[in-house]
Design an enzyme around this catalytic site. Structure first.
Site, PDB file in Angstrom:
ATOM      1  N   HIS A 163      25.814 -58.438 -21.368  1.00  0.00           N
ATOM      2  CA  HIS A 163      24.791 -57.477 -21.825  1.00  0.00           C
ATOM      3  C   HIS A 163      23.914 -58.166 -22.876  1.00  0.00           C
ATOM      4  CE1 HIS A 163      22.900 -53.973 -23.593  1.00  0.00           C
ATOM      5  NE2 HIS A 163      23.261 -53.300 -22.512  1.00  0.00           N
TER       6      HIS A 163
ATOM      7  N   GLU B  66      18.599 -55.748 -16.461  1.00  0.00           N
ATOM      8  CA  GLU B  66      18.370 -54.954 -17.673  1.00  0.00           C
ATOM      9  C   GLU B  66      17.345 -55.639 -18.572  1.00  0.00           C
ATOM     10  OE1 GLU B  66      21.860 -52.057 -18.208  1.00  0.00           O
ATOM     11  OE2 GLU B  66      21.653 -53.465 -19.844  1.00  0.00           O
TER      12      GLU B  66
HETATM   13  P1  PGA Z   1      19.718 -47.247 -22.436  1.00  0.00           P
HETATM   14  O1  PGA Z   1      20.754 -48.482 -22.375  1.00  0.00           O
HETATM   15  O2  PGA Z   1      19.926 -46.442 -21.174  1.00  0.00           O
HETATM   16  O3  PGA Z   1      20.118 -46.487 -23.662  1.00  0.00           O
HETATM   17  O4  PGA Z   1      18.365 -47.826 -22.487  1.00  0.00           O
HETATM   18  C1  PGA Z   1      20.998 -49.181 -21.194  1.00  0.00           C
HETATM   19  C2  PGA Z   1      21.907 -50.362 -21.466  1.00  0.00           C
HETATM   20  O5  PGA Z   1      21.745 -51.047 -22.470  1.00  0.00           O
HETATM   21  O6  PGA Z   1      22.842 -50.636 -20.690  1.00  0.00           O
END
Ligand code: PGA
Length: 224
Positions: free
Chosen positions: A98, A147
């Site tokens: 992440h 992401e």
């Molecule tokens: P968010 O986070 O939906 O709060 O933008 C997504 C993530 O970081 O996995």
């Protein structure tokens, strides 16, 4: 099959975990939905994995449990780390790479490929986060989450068109089980991602914290 992966990050205490599960169990009972096309996964902090798994089992919920990270090492003298061997009794999935791990904890691509190896060793399915098309994908990765950093926690999601083009380009270059989109996914935009070509699911952070909004995500996803 569509994945809905809730990432709680470093949120909730034990009472709040209990409340979340009770509430989601009530909501799941309140409506007869067909969950067979959905893979619903919730990723609590390490500390609450046993509690989450116990609630899931007790309440017979169609929810899988995921960890948010795993040690790049095997078990042994690695103070503070949680090894894959320890996770496997409580989780089926694990998020690896992440952007918050990369940025705040300086995780490198080498470290991340060791995490993938360790996850694999004990049959944990990795959810491997990439930030853009240039992010290297460690060789055994089969489930990828796109992401983009600018969309995480900002309320401004990536466009489904761009997310779709990244998903398709990942799939062009390698055989994967799926590509998931994460970054400001909410009940009102989830369908635009789930119906975009090449996208196999979503990874909501903020919208997974509240059981009502997580349930709305599920209901919307079940409608397609
Ligand atoms: P968010 O986070 O939906 O709060 O933008 C997504 C993530 O970081 O996995």
């Amino acid at each position: 099959m569509k994945y809905i992966i809730g990432n709680w990050k470093s949120n909730k205490n034990s009472t709040e975990v209990a409340d979340w599960f009770k509430k989601i169990a009530d909501l799941m009972k309140s409506k007869s939905l067909n969950f067979s096309n959905l893979e619903i996964i919730i990723c609590p902090p390490f500390l609450y994995l046993p509690q989450a798994k116990a609630y899931r089992d007790e309440m017979k919920l169609p929810i899988k449990i995921g960890a948010q990270d795993v040690s790049p090492f095997s078990y042994g003298a690695y103070t503070g780390e949680i090894a894959s061997l320890q996770l496997k009794d409580f989780a089926e999935y694990v998020i690896i790479g992440h952007s918050e791990r990369r940025n705040y904890f300086k995780e490198t691509d080498d470290m991340l490929s060791n995490k993938v190896r360790e996850a694999r060793r004990w049959n944990l399915q990795e959810i491997y986060c990439i930030q853009d098309e240039a992010t290297p994908l460690s060789k055994d990765v089969t489930l990828v989450a796109y992401e983009p950093v600018y969309a995480i926690g900002t309320g401004i999601a990536e466009t489904p068109q761009k997310a779709s083009s990244v998903a398709l380009s990942v799939k062009k270059n390698r055989q994967v089980k799926g590509v998931i989109y994460g970054g400001s996914v909410k009940p009102d935009n989830i369908l635009s991602f789930l119906t975009a070509e090449g996208i196999d699911g979503v990874l909501p952070g903020g919208a997974s914290l509240n059981p009502e909004s997580f349930w709305e995500l599920i209901v919307n996803a079940a409608s397609i």
